[in-house]
Design a protein around this motif. Structure first.
Motif: not given
Length: 562
Positions: A272, A276, A377, A423, A426
């Motif tokens: 994650r 990001e 997502t 992820a 996300f």
């Protein structure tokens, strides 16, 4: 533009023509961009395998066959297929996915040729320039291949070597493609709508830039400087003294391609945090710097041994002008905040309207598109696919989106695949909303930077100093009645020539009419001089009018432009 087909390119013309005939009438390709006309709404829900629901198996087979044919035609057409994979406004989703997976399938260059090219380019023997040079390549592609080596200083490097004679082959292929695209644009409606010649010209420039490894070295330096604030992102830096237009030497990054890491390996990573960081890095590249890595597929993103992400292969980059960047900021924020109407307005502002543009239909479809993906997502829906679908909707409704938007869609599609691996939960829209404040802060900071403020202060100082003098000059001129306003909206010389031509034609017509009327009146006057049994003067006037009329008609038909 006139096109002269060249005999030396006959083989390429034949291959391209065969490709166009083979796939130009396939149902799937023919449907591209025609959903509006048929009233069919696109179903953009995804299955687990990532292929749109309802896509026929034969369409998938056609797409894979097209990718295979392009691979067989050589490196230029492999790159062309990769470019087409960014054009959601031209091809259906199935074809985009098949073309995005295009890979070069070539045998490595013999090490003797590699050594000869390096020594010729660097001007030094291989054994003198490198402490160690691995003869086995790390990777081989159609344009070049990469070897691991160690400099005399002990620095571990990767050396990319361009294939011999590849430049001539690509230049010949590009010339044939430009000529064929020009013919298609002039002879077909679809060519006039999409502008294939301009598209191929952009592709030609990108390919020639990719053949110059010095440009890629500069791209590495630029991206490395732009991403220094991101601790989890690595960009290998070039070695200037060991880099030419055919040889690129850069830092060797120890690690594995993201696509080669299994589920157990991914569990050891902070997926994650990496996802990001990569997303934030691309937001900065696209919306702040206006310079981004346009091909971040999993093979070009490597997980380093210390758990960071390395961005490799910067042969394909994209630059976004400042005004278009501002429109992209507004567009992506509108998408992230579920404002479909605003998203349609911003997308239309950055696109070129064509004949038949339907603004209301475009707004309706974009509003539905944005609404369908709000709050989704990465694991549920691809953010890049939203941008790609937006480009396709624009083409359907009579808009030509800018190439930068399609390149952005391609980059985001690749990022979606990476983020889905790192992820799946996300949320790119939420992340974009969080970045909105930082984006606005950066824009304000740019506006009030020392250089900008100083330039504005100097302009204001000059304005204040010269304002009284200029106002006095204007008032004096106005008081003396000498003020004059010049408006240059048209070419007045050409306009006057046109008026003169019209006046001459009208005058000649009036003279001819007068001769005819005069001759008719003279017919009733008896006279001794006759011609053909009629008064001679009347006949002479009639003949003069006839000759003048024939001359005026001839000049009007032969010399005047419609």
């Amino acid at each position: 533009m006139s096109v002269s087909l060249r005999p030396q390119h006959v083989k390429r013309y034949t291959n391209i023509a065969r490709l166009l005939v083979k796939y130009g009438r396939r149902d799937a390709v023919a449907r591209a961009g025609s959903d509006l006309a048929s009233g069919v709404e696109l179903d953009i829900d995804l299955m687990e395998d990532g292929v749109a629901e309802g896509v026929a198996a034969d369409e998938q087979a056609d797409a894979e066959e097209l990718a295979a044919d392009l691979e067989a035609m050589g490196p230029t057409f492999v790159k062309l297929g990769q470019l087409l994979s960014t054009r959601a406004d031209l091809l259906p989703e199935t074809y985009l996915r098949a073309l995005s997976r295009l890979q070069d399938k070539v045998d490595p260059i013999p090490f003797e040729q590699v050594s000869e090219i390096i020594e010729s380019e660097l001007g030094v023997r291989l054994s003198k320039g490198f402490e160690h040079f691995d003869p086995k390549p790390l990777a081989a592609a159609s344009l070049g291949q990469v070897h691991r080596a160690t400099l005399r200083s002990g620095r571990a490097v990767a050396v990319k070597v361009q294939r011999p004679n590849i430049r001539k082959q690509i230049v010949d292929d590009l010339t044939a493609l430009v000529e064929v695209a020009s013919v298609v644009d002039r002879r077909t409606d679809v060519g006039r709508r999409y502008g294939f010649e301009a598209m191929v010209e952009e592709f030609r420039k990108a390919m020639l830039n990719e053949l110059d490894y010095r440009r890629e070295a500069q791209n590495l330096r630029t991206l490395g400087e732009n991403l220094t604030e991101f601790e989890r992102i690595v960009v290998p830096q070039p070695v200037p003294d060991y880099t030419t237009d055919r040889v690129l030497t850069m830092d060797f990054v120890a690690g594995r391609n993201l696509s080669a890491i299994g589920p157990l390996g991914l569990m050891e990573l902070d997926g994650r945090a990496l996802g990001e960081e990569l997303f934030r890095a691309y937001v900065k590249q696209i919306l702040v710097d206006g310079f981004f890595h346009a091909d971040p597929h999993p093979g070009n993103v490597q997980v380093t041994d210390d758990g960071r992400l390395a961005l490799l292969d910067l042969g394909m980059v994209a630059r976004i002008p400042g005004d278009l960047r501002d429109q992209l900021v507004k567009l992506l924020l509108a998408v992230g905040e579920n404002r479909g109407g605003d998203a349609a307005t911003h997308a239309a502002a950055m696109s070129e309207p064509l004949e038949g543009y339907d603004a209301s239909e475009f707004k309706r479809r974009v509003t539905r598109l944005v609404s369908d993906h709000s709050g989704a997502t990465v694991g549920q829906i691809a953010a890049g696919r939203v941008v790609a679908e937006l480009s396709r909707t624009a083409a359907d409704c009579g808009l030509r989106p800018p190439p930068e938007l399609t390149m952005l869609g391609k980059a985001l599609l690749n990022l979606d695949e990476i983020a889905r691996t790192l992820a799946p939960d996300f949320d790119p829209n939420a992340a974009l909303r969080e970045e909105a404040g930082d984006l606005l802060r950066r824009h304000v900071t740019d506006l009030v930077s020392p250089g900008t403020v100083l330039a504005a202060a100097m302009e204001a100082k000059e304005f204040v100093e010269k304002l009284p003098t200029r106002v006095n000059a204007v008032l004096d001129t106005l008081a003396e009645g000498e003020i004059r306003i010049n408006v240059r909206g048209i070419d007045e010389h050409e306009l006057m020539r046109g008026f003169q031509k019209v006046a001459n034609r009208v005058t000649a017509g009036l003279v001819i009419a007068a001769l005819i009327v005069g001759a008719a009146m003279l017919m009733r006057v008896e006279t001794d001089a006759t011609l053909f049994g009629y008064p001679a003067l009347a006949i002479v006037c009639f003949l003069a009018a006839a000759v003048a009329g024939v001359w005026l008609l001839g000049v009007s038909l032969l010399r005047d432009r419609h």
